[in-house]
Design an enzyme around this catalytic site. Structure first.
Site, short mmCIF file in Angstrom:
data_model
loop_
_atom_site.label_atom_id
_atom_site.label_comp_id
_atom_site.label_asym_id
_atom_site.label_seq_id
_atom_site.Cartn_x
_atom_site.Cartn_y
_atom_site.Cartn_z
N GLY A 49 18.26 3.56 -10.67
CA GLY A 49 17.76 3.90 -9.55
C GLY A 49 18.38 3.55 -8.47
CB ALA A 52 18.88 -1.64 -6.58
CB SER A 61 15.32 5.93 -11.05
OG SER A 61 16.34 6.23 -11.92
N GLY A 110 9.22 5.61 3.33
CA GLY A 110 10.50 5.42 4.06
C GLY A 110 11.29 4.15 3.96
CG PHE A 120 -4.08 11.05 15.42
CD1 PHE A 120 -5.37 11.37 15.98
CD2 PHE A 120 -3.14 12.36 15.40
CE1 PHE A 120 -5.70 12.46 16.44
CE2 PHE A 120 -3.63 13.43 15.61
CZ PHE A 120 -4.81 13.58 16.08
CD GLN A 167 2.86 -4.59 -1.50
OE1 GLN A 167 3.45 -3.95 -1.63
NE2 GLN A 167 3.05 -5.48 -0.53
CG HIS A 207 0.00 1.08 -1.99
ND1 HIS A 207 -0.95 1.59 -0.90
CD2 HIS A 207 1.12 0.92 -1.14
CE1 HIS A 207 -0.14 2.19 0.00
NE2 HIS A 207 1.10 2.04 -0.25
CG LEU A 217 1.55 4.86 -3.26
CD1 LEU A 217 0.70 3.75 -2.97
CD2 LEU A 217 3.18 4.52 -3.29
CD GLU A 223 2.01 0.47 4.63
OE1 GLU A 223 2.18 -0.12 3.60
OE2 GLU A 223 2.35 -0.06 5.80
NE ARG A 250 2.61 -0.95 1.49
CZ ARG A 250 3.70 -0.41 0.82
NH1 ARG A 250 4.15 -1.00 0.04
NH2 ARG A 250 4.21 0.54 1.29
CG HIS A 306 2.61 -0.40 -4.65
ND1 HIS A 306 2.73 0.91 -5.10
CD2 HIS A 306 3.37 -0.67 -3.67
CE1 HIS A 306 3.77 1.48 -4.35
NE2 HIS A 306 4.11 0.62 -3.42
NE ARG A 357 7.40 -3.45 -1.75
CZ ARG A 357 7.02 -2.07 -1.35
NH1 ARG A 357 7.09 -2.00 -0.15
NH2 ARG A 357 6.54 -1.14 -1.96
#
Lengths: 612, 245
Positions: A14, A16, A42, A50, A118, A255, A257, A267, A270, A301, A369, A405
């Site tokens: 992936g 990293a 991945s 983002g 908005f 976490q 989400h 998902l 966000e 979150r 998540h 996070r």
């Protein structure tokens, strides 16, 4: 058995892993990435929203700096993070975004002039400056003081991963896909690589390397309801835990989400809330502003997920055949925005739900998540306990996220940490030679072959791997979710201990030839249940609430006793509980623990230490 | 009453010397919002643990689960059973090498593709960590992303008449990939250089214009527009070359 020698072995392809591989290859080292799936599949590819980096190009990002980014990250972590690492991250992120720009990422850019946006369902105007024309722009995300999230429509992960994989191809990094690492080759002091299984032929392959890096992503699939890809199953974490000497850090920090869709747990980004979407209850009324007057839907979150769960408990959830949920409303953003900047959301809603988000509400609820916990490393990405072993990305507890996070910080972490740790690996190898003890390789390979033979023949029993997995997932979904209690966690740990016994007796129902998916599942189930125990037992012991870890019986954040990081070891393979140790959350404080500015809660101050 | 679905699934495990390619049937009771992802996992976990198929994101983003569904290539994760008849036939994608049952090796095919088209930015620019980024118009960035959205599922290749006839045909995914670099101002390759990669029957001139690639693309990429744009552009290069001789 085939044996492959490289300077650097990276488990995972992936963002990293490939970023680190690019660093190694750029320095003239030979690098190979192992991946269960083709690199571009991945889970990094699925990240929509983002990457946070303080570029301060957009008007709403004006006045942003790496200091503000650092401060948001520390607050987001609920002071659970390593502040040296968070500083390193915030300072490096802008450089990495620009590097990605050079490598080909089509970042969205600043368009000068007036436009509308908005917030909390209301419309506002903003005007971008002419002198910033064409620079990388940013969108709003939860828990941040400024608009800081760089994005490519809502396919950021996809676009960055494709660019990174292009870069790796250009540099000659090998990616061996459909290959699964099942054990680390190590002698209790040094790591020499991994034994892997081909998911084409079922054959074992030994990968020998001077440096090995775990970049295998999260382990969300130990939960049933998770936004994670099928491959995020913690297989490699199990192998790391199995060394007995490498600890996993903060495994209880999981976490949830706020906007996993019901019922499929996919998902929606966000970015929906960042771009002005709102959360509604059964009466189609907003509620987040009641709990969080200032940040509302844009609190972090952990806070939003907590209030959503709370609100549903207050009887304000929407009943459905799949349990209660709430609504996400993005209708007011309009067709152009939804089919443009939120196109993946539009496609997910129409393809998987049969809901048209331009005119209809989206059913959502908090869903597992992200794993803040993982292979504990120092700030160079070097794992505790084994020389030559590194980790980065979601698989690691490098620990810039602490107990929660921020959205946009994980995708940014993959490339920032991948770059930094990749560079540290290059430095490490500059003066490093090791002699490879072949006995360790053959012993590890023989042990894995024996495991495989036993599972195929049913030598240890005939437990069905899929039933065992279900039992594990049910236990976690029930006992180690958004809200946690002594009673629930105790029950969860007991169930998982029983499940562990069953996991040790798994035998195949089918023949196990070739890539056998049943064998793949069987090989990792014991490790998965051990991971689940690290989560649940760590949560049971941590008698406070911090970030995503919410103990209803200990609602205060207790800096006096718990400004610590949990280290979970599995010292003896036959144990039925991890051994927990603790270390300070951070070696130094740039920002002393204080109020986050959202998620109001009681804090037991570290200063009260002397009094107690 | 819930429908009883009959799944006819292609079975062959090349690693098992006794395995011969055949179709096998499984019966499942349909549940609410059932997708092929749910159905195939249930078959594997309840009826036959040896069944091979690929899923990853299970959200239509990664492209792992492409297969031929009642004769048409598509993504299994976002195919709802309620849109299918009682009998559902699943076979692996053609063109790609078979790993087993419904699982094929798209990784090798695509990696060789992007080595062929040199799927990366060609530039002399050296990254300067202290400089701000080069500006780019947002419209151009969005045009690049529009073509960058391909998820390499392989549906377009599997549905392509030319790819089924000749192994060396690059297919719509490759041409779309190159097109992504053609519109990207950061890539300094000239039309002549692009021509050297795709200006042949293996590339842009092999396309028979059957349109199947665009019909089956789960991301609705504008593949035919892209192909005709490149063909026009490459045609001009070809003519220019003729006059040079």
């Amino acid at each position: 058995m085939q044996t492959i020698y490289k300077d650097v072995l990276i488990i995972g392809a992936g963002l990293a892993g490939e970023r680190a591989a690019a660093e190694a290859a750029g320095a003239g080292l030979s690098a190979v990435c192992l991946s269960i799936v083709p690199a571009r599949r991945s889970h990094s590819a699925a990240a929509m929203g983002g990457m946070q980096a303080a570029l301060a190009n957009s008007i709403m990002g004006e006045g942003d700096s790496t200091d503000v980014h650092f401060s948001d990250t520390v607050k987001g972590s609920d002071w659970g993070c390593d502040q040296e690492v968070a500083r390193l991250f915030a300072d490096t992120a802008p450089v990495e975004m620009r590097r990605l720009c050079d490598w080909g990422v089509p970042w969205n850019r600043v368009v000068p002039g007036k436009s509308k946006y908005f917030k909390g369902g209301k419309q506002f105007d903003k005007e971008e400056k002419e002198e910033k024309r064409g620079l990388i722009t940013a969108r709003n995300f939860g828990g941040t003081a400024k608009w800081r999230t760089c994005y490519v429509s809502d396919g950021t992960g996809h676009s960055v991963l494709y660019t990174m994989d292009n870069r790796c191809a250009q540099l000659g990094v090998e990616v061996h896909d459909k290959v699964e690492a099942i054990a680390l080759i190590q002698d209790g002091e040094t790591c020499y690589g991994a034994i892997a299984r081909s998911l084409r032929t079922g054959e074992l392959v030994a990968y020998i390397a001077k440096a090995t890096m775990v970049a295998s992503g999260g382990f969300g699939k130990i939960y049933k309801a998770s936004t994670n890809a099928v491959i995020c199953d913690g297989g490699v974490h199990g192998a790391v835990l199995d060394t007995g000497v490498v600890p996993l850090g903060n495994m209880e920090a999981v976490q949830f989400h706020p906007t996993g869709i019901v019922p499929t747990d996919i998902l929606v980004t966000e970015g929906c809330r960042g771009d002005g979407g709102t959360l509604l209850d059964v009466n189609e009324e907003r509620f987040m502003h009641i709990y969080e007057p200032e940040k509302a839907e844009l609190a972090s979150r952990d806070v939003v997920a907590r209030w959503m769960t709370h609100h549903m408990r207050e009887g304000k959830g929407v009943p459905s055949p799949y349990g209660e949920h709430l609504w996400l409303d993005i209708r007011h953003l309009g067709e152009k925005h939804i089919t443009g900047k939120l196109r993946e959301v539009y496609e997910i809603c129409t393809s998987f739900l049969g809901v048209d988000p331009i005119h209809q509400l989206i059913p959502v609820r908090p869903t597992q998540h992200y794993s803040m916990g993982g292979v504990r490393t120092n700030k160079d990405g070097a794992a505790y306990g084994l020389k030559g072993l590194f980790s980065a990305g979601e698989s690691a507890c490098w620990d810039m996220h602490g107990f929660n996070r921020l959205g946009g910080n994980s995708l940014a972490e993959t490339v920032v940490a991948g770059g930094i740790v990749g560079h540290k690996i290059v430095e490490f190898l500059e003066n490093y030679e090791c002699s490879i003890p072949t006995a360790v390789i053959s012993r590890t390979a023989a042990k894995q072959q024996q495991r495989i033979d036993d599972i195929i023949s049913g030598a240890n029993g005939k437990e069905n791997v899929y039933r065992v997995r279900e039992a594990m997932q049910d236990a976690l979904d029930k006992g180690a979710h958004v809200f946690r209690t002594e009673e629930g966690l105790t029950k969860c740990v007991e169930t998982l201990q029983e499940t562990l016994q069953r996991a040790r007796k798994v035998g195949l129902q089918t023949d196990g030839y070739g890539a056998s998916p049943e064998l793949s599942a069987a090989l990792k189930i014991e490790g998965q249940v051990k991971l689940a125990l690290c989560v649940a037992y760590g949560a049971l012991q941590r008698k406070e609430s911090r970030g995503s870890h919410n103990r209803e019986d200990y609602p205060a954040r207790n800096d006096r006793d718990w400004l610590t990081r949990t280290l979970a070891y599995w010292k003896n393979p036959d144990d039925d509980l991890p051994t927990l140790e603790y270390e300070d959350a951070t070696p130094s404080y740039e920002i002393p623990p204080g109020d986050r500015g959202y998620g109001k809660m009681q804090i037991i101050s570290a200063d009260s230490k002397e009094e107690s | 009453m819930a429908r009883q679905l009959k799944f006819n699934i292609f079975r062959f495990n090349p690693q098992n010397p006794e395995s011969i390619p055949h179709m096998e049937s499984y019966i499942l009771e349909e549940t609410d919002s059932m997708t092929l992802f749910i159905a195939l996992n249930r078959i594997r976990e309840e009826q036959d643990g040896s069944l091979q198929f690929d899923f990853c994101c299970r959200a239509g983003i990664c492209g792992s689960c492409a297969m031929v569904i009642n004769g048409r290539p598509g993504l299994a994760c976002h195919t709802k059973t309620k849109d299918l008849p009682l009998e559902i036939t699943l076979t692996p994608l053609p063109v790609f090498k078979l790993v087993g049952d419904l699982s094929v090796d798209t990784g090798t095919w695509f990696r060789s593709m992007y080595n062929k088209v040199e799927s990366w930015i060609h530039t002399d620019k050296v990254f300067d960590a202290n400089a701000i980024e080069d500006p780019m118009e947002n419209d151009i960035a969005e045009d690049v992303y529009e073509l960058d959205r391909c998820i390499e599922c392989g549906c377009c290749v599997a549905a392509c008449g030319t790819a089924r006839l000749r192994d060396d045909f690059m297919g719509a995914a490759a041409l779309n990939r190159l097109g992504r670099f053609v519109v990207d101002p950061r890539d300094k390759r000239t039309d002549k250089q692009y021509f050297d990669v795709i200006g042949s029957d293996e590339g842009i001139f092999g396309c028979m214009g059957l349109l199947a690639c665009e019909d089956v693309c789960p991301k609705n990429l504008p593949l035919m527009n892209q192909l005709s744009y490149l063909r026009r552009k490459m045609g001009i290069v070809a003519i220019k070359q003729m006059f040079k001789k």
